[in-house]
Write a protein that holds these residues in place. Structure first.
Motif, short mmCIF file in Angstrom:
data_model
loop_
_atom_site.label_atom_id
_atom_site.label_comp_id
_atom_site.label_asym_id
_atom_site.label_seq_id
_atom_site.Cartn_x
_atom_site.Cartn_y
_atom_site.Cartn_z
N LEU A 194 7.99 10.54 10.23
CA LEU A 194 7.03 9.77 9.43
C LEU A 194 7.73 8.68 8.63
N PHE A 195 8.85 9.04 7.99
CA PHE A 195 9.60 8.06 7.20
C PHE A 195 10.24 6.99 8.09
N TYR A 196 10.68 7.38 9.28
CA TYR A 196 11.26 6.41 10.22
C TYR A 196 10.25 5.31 10.56
N TYR A 197 9.04 5.73 10.92
CA TYR A 197 8.03 4.74 11.30
C TYR A 197 7.53 3.94 10.10
N ALA A 198 7.48 4.57 8.93
CA ALA A 198 7.12 3.83 7.72
C ALA A 198 8.17 2.75 7.45
N LYS A 199 9.43 3.09 7.64
CA LYS A 199 10.52 2.12 7.45
C LYS A 199 10.37 0.94 8.40
N LYS A 200 10.04 1.23 9.66
CA LYS A 200 9.83 0.16 10.65
C LYS A 200 8.69 -0.76 10.23
N LEU A 201 7.59 -0.15 9.78
CA LEU A 201 6.45 -0.96 9.34
C LEU A 201 6.79 -1.80 8.12
N MET A 202 7.57 -1.24 7.19
CA MET A 202 7.94 -1.99 5.99
C MET A 202 8.85 -3.16 6.33
N LEU A 203 9.73 -2.97 7.31
CA LEU A 203 10.59 -4.07 7.75
C LEU A 203 9.74 -5.18 8.37
N ASP A 204 8.77 -4.80 9.21
CA ASP A 204 7.86 -5.80 9.77
C ASP A 204 7.10 -6.52 8.67
N ALA A 205 6.67 -5.77 7.67
CA ALA A 205 5.93 -6.39 6.55
C ALA A 205 6.80 -7.41 5.83
N ALA A 206 8.06 -7.12 5.68
CA ALA A 206 8.97 -8.03 4.98
C ALA A 206 9.29 -9.26 5.81
N MET A 207 9.28 -9.13 7.13
CA MET A 207 9.72 -10.22 7.99
C MET A 207 8.58 -11.09 8.54
N GLU A 208 7.40 -10.54 8.62
CA GLU A 208 6.28 -11.26 9.22
C GLU A 208 5.57 -12.14 8.19
N LYS A 209 5.02 -13.24 8.65
CA LYS A 209 4.31 -14.16 7.77
C LYS A 209 3.11 -13.49 7.12
N GLN A 210 2.35 -12.72 7.89
CA GLN A 210 1.21 -12.00 7.34
C GLN A 210 1.48 -10.49 7.38
N GLY A 211 2.62 -10.11 6.83
CA GLY A 211 3.08 -8.73 6.90
C GLY A 211 2.32 -7.73 6.08
N GLU A 212 1.44 -8.20 5.23
CA GLU A 212 0.71 -7.24 4.39
C GLU A 212 -0.12 -6.25 5.20
N ARG A 213 -0.46 -6.59 6.43
CA ARG A 213 -1.24 -5.67 7.26
C ARG A 213 -0.47 -4.40 7.58
N TYR A 214 0.85 -4.42 7.39
CA TYR A 214 1.67 -3.24 7.63
C TYR A 214 1.81 -2.36 6.39
N ALA A 215 1.41 -2.86 5.26
CA ALA A 215 1.64 -2.14 4.01
C ALA A 215 0.87 -0.82 3.93
N TRP A 216 -0.41 -0.83 4.25
CA TRP A 216 -1.20 0.40 4.14
C TRP A 216 -0.77 1.47 5.12
N PRO A 217 -0.53 1.16 6.38
CA PRO A 217 -0.03 2.22 7.27
C PRO A 217 1.29 2.81 6.78
N ALA A 218 2.19 1.96 6.30
CA ALA A 218 3.47 2.45 5.78
C ALA A 218 3.25 3.33 4.56
N TYR A 219 2.33 2.96 3.70
CA TYR A 219 2.01 3.74 2.51
C TYR A 219 1.53 5.14 2.90
#
Length: 88
Positions: free
Chosen positions: A42-67
């Motif tokens: 679970l933490f591994y995939y959350a980390k992946k989503l948070m990295l995408d959120a940090a790198m993508e222009k509209q990365g906020e869409r990854y915030a809730w799944p990571a949360y």
């Protein structure tokens, strides 16, 4: 004689509604090793989503799944921590 430590099933998560009631609970009797492996995933995939959120222009869409993944992983770790006898 070795006793296998298992989850105790007391930790809840995903509070919702006006009354902030917990929607989910960690199930009891899951072997600790298996529970921790699942939490690690679970933490591994959350980390992946948070990295995408940090790198993508509209990365906020990854915030809730990571949360939510982090919330689930934390619940498992907290329940496992509660099931381990204190050395005091």
């Amino acid at each position: 004689m070795t006793t296998s430590i298992k989850t105790i099933g007391i930790v809840t998560f995903a509070d919702c509604g006006e009354k902030e009631q917990s929607l989910f609970r960690v199930n009891p009797d899951i072997p600790v090793q298996e529970a921790l492996e699942h939490a690690s995933n679970l933490f591994y995939y959350a980390k992946k989503l948070m990295l995408d959120a940090a790198m993508e222009k509209q990365g906020e869409r990854y915030a809730w799944p990571a949360y939510y993944l982090c919330e689930m992983g934390k619940a498992v770790v907290d329940d496992v921590s509660s099931s381990i006898p204190s050395s005091r």
